[in-house]
Design a protein around this motif. Structure first.
Motif, PDB file in Angstrom:
ATOM      1  N   ASN A  31      65.964 -29.230  61.329  1.00 51.25           N
ATOM      2  CA  ASN A  31      66.200 -28.061  60.496  1.00 51.25           C
ATOM      3  C   ASN A  31      65.012 -27.111  60.527  1.00 51.25           C
ATOM      4  O   ASN A  31      65.179 -25.904  60.535  1.00 51.25           O
ATOM      5  N   PHE A  32      63.827 -27.672  60.501  1.00 50.74           N
ATOM      6  CA  PHE A  32      62.611 -26.877  60.539  1.00 50.74           C
ATOM      7  C   PHE A  32      61.617 -27.511  61.499  1.00 50.74           C
ATOM      8  O   PHE A  32      61.539 -28.735  61.629  1.00 50.74           O
ATOM      9  N   MET A  33      60.860 -26.665  62.170  1.00 51.08           N
ATOM     10  CA  MET A  33      59.700 -27.114  62.934  1.00 51.08           C
ATOM     11  C   MET A  33      58.531 -26.213  62.578  1.00 51.08           C
ATOM     12  O   MET A  33      58.725 -25.043  62.200  1.00 51.08           O
ATOM     13  N   GLY A  34      57.347 -26.760  62.676  1.00 48.31           N
ATOM     14  CA  GLY A  34      56.191 -25.973  62.271  1.00 48.31           C
ATOM     15  C   GLY A  34      54.941 -26.330  63.047  1.00 48.31           C
ATOM     16  O   GLY A  34      54.884 -27.356  63.731  1.00 48.31           O
ATOM     17  N   TRP A  35      53.985 -25.443  62.951  1.00 46.16           N
ATOM     18  CA  TRP A  35      52.642 -25.685  63.486  1.00 46.16           C
ATOM     19  C   TRP A  35      51.659 -25.755  62.327  1.00 46.16           C
ATOM     20  O   TRP A  35      51.676 -24.904  61.437  1.00 46.16           O
ATOM     21  N   PHE A  36      50.819 -26.762  62.381  1.00 47.43           N
ATOM     22  CA  PHE A  36      49.809 -26.976  61.374  1.00 47.43           C
ATOM     23  C   PHE A  36      48.455 -27.107  62.074  1.00 47.43           C
ATOM     24  O   PHE A  36      48.395 -27.401  63.266  1.00 47.43           O
ATOM     25  N   ARG A  37      47.385 -26.909  61.322  1.00 44.75           N
ATOM     26  CA  ARG A  37      46.070 -27.095  61.909  1.00 44.75           C
ATOM     27  C   ARG A  37      45.147 -27.748  60.892  1.00 44.75           C
ATOM     28  O   ARG A  37      45.346 -27.623  59.683  1.00 44.75           O
ATOM     29  N   GLN A  38      44.158 -28.438  61.434  1.00 47.46           N
ATOM     30  CA  GLN A  38      43.188 -29.089  60.565  1.00 47.46           C
ATOM     31  C   GLN A  38      41.809 -28.998  61.197  1.00 47.46           C
ATOM     32  O   GLN A  38      41.592 -29.482  62.318  1.00 47.46           O
ATOM     33  N   ALA A  39      40.908 -28.345  60.477  1.00 52.70           N
ATOM     34  CA  ALA A  39      39.514 -28.252  60.905  1.00 52.70           C
ATOM     35  C   ALA A  39      38.735 -29.392  60.261  1.00 52.70           C
ATOM     36  O   ALA A  39      39.149 -29.910  59.220  1.00 52.70           O
ATOM     37  N   PRO A  40      37.624 -29.794  60.850  1.00 55.27           N
ATOM     38  CA  PRO A  40      36.827 -30.889  60.282  1.00 55.27           C
ATOM     39  C   PRO A  40      36.451 -30.612  58.835  1.00 55.27           C
ATOM     40  O   PRO A  40      35.987 -29.517  58.504  1.00 55.27           O
ATOM     41  N   GLY A  41      36.698 -31.576  57.980  1.00 58.09           N
ATOM     42  CA  GLY A  41      36.342 -31.451  56.578  1.00 58.09           C
ATOM     43  C   GLY A  41      37.303 -30.625  55.748  1.00 58.09           C
ATOM     44  O   GLY A  41      37.063 -30.394  54.555  1.00 58.09           O
ATOM     45  N   LYS A  42      38.391 -30.169  56.362  1.00 59.35           N
ATOM     46  CA  LYS A  42      39.356 -29.343  55.630  1.00 59.35           C
ATOM     47  C   LYS A  42      40.715 -30.015  55.606  1.00 59.35           C
ATOM     48  O   LYS A  42      41.020 -30.886  56.418  1.00 59.35           O
ATOM     49  N   GLU A  43      41.548 -29.574  54.672  1.00 55.48           N
ATOM     50  CA  GLU A  43      42.903 -30.104  54.589  1.00 55.48           C
ATOM     51  C   GLU A  43      43.778 -29.503  55.689  1.00 55.48           C
ATOM     52  O   GLU A  43      43.483 -28.440  56.228  1.00 55.48           O
TER      53      GLU A  43
END
Length: 125
Positions: A31-43
């Motif tokens: 139904n949904f697809m997404g892109w996420f990102r995570q930098a060091p020390g961050k959510e």
């Protein structure tokens, strides 16, 4: 078992472009697809999502205008075109998928049960 495999990350200078790809190894109706990102020390942060039924797209304010999410259902592939990259875009980028309609919660990582292994994007100034 659904597997999502990302590719396309790399190192670029500020102002450069990259295109990320995410292939689903199974033809599955998401139904949904997404892109996420995570930098060091961050959510983990949602940056873009697409409704796989009507192809509506959604972006976080930090990437709006610069990033474009798209979906090629025939190839089971999700893309993220990233232009005018900035050093603050540096992070591990993940694609994610949900078989459930997410309403307005399309950029919330907790709503996605399927995840890829990530691809690193590094932007130097």
């Amino acid at each position: 078992q659904v597997q999502l495999v990302e590719s396309g990350g790399g190192s670029v200078q500020a102002g450069g472009s990259l295109r990320l790809s995410c292939v689903s190894t199974r033809r599955t109706s998401f139904n949904f697809m997404g892109w996420f990102r995570q930098a060091p020390g961050k959510e983990r942060e949602g940056v873009a999502a697409i409704n796989c039924v009507n192809y509506n797209t959604y972006y976080s304010d930090s990437v709006k205008v610069r990033f474009t999410i798209s979906l090629d259902n025939a190839k089971n592939t999700l893309y993220l075109e990233m232009n005018n990259l900035k050093p603050e875009d540096t992070a591990m980028y993940y694609c994610a998928a949900s078989q459930v309609y997410l309403g307005a919660a399309y950029l919330s990582a907790q709503n996605y049960p399927y995840w890829g292994q990530g691809t690193q994007v590094t932007v130097s100034s």
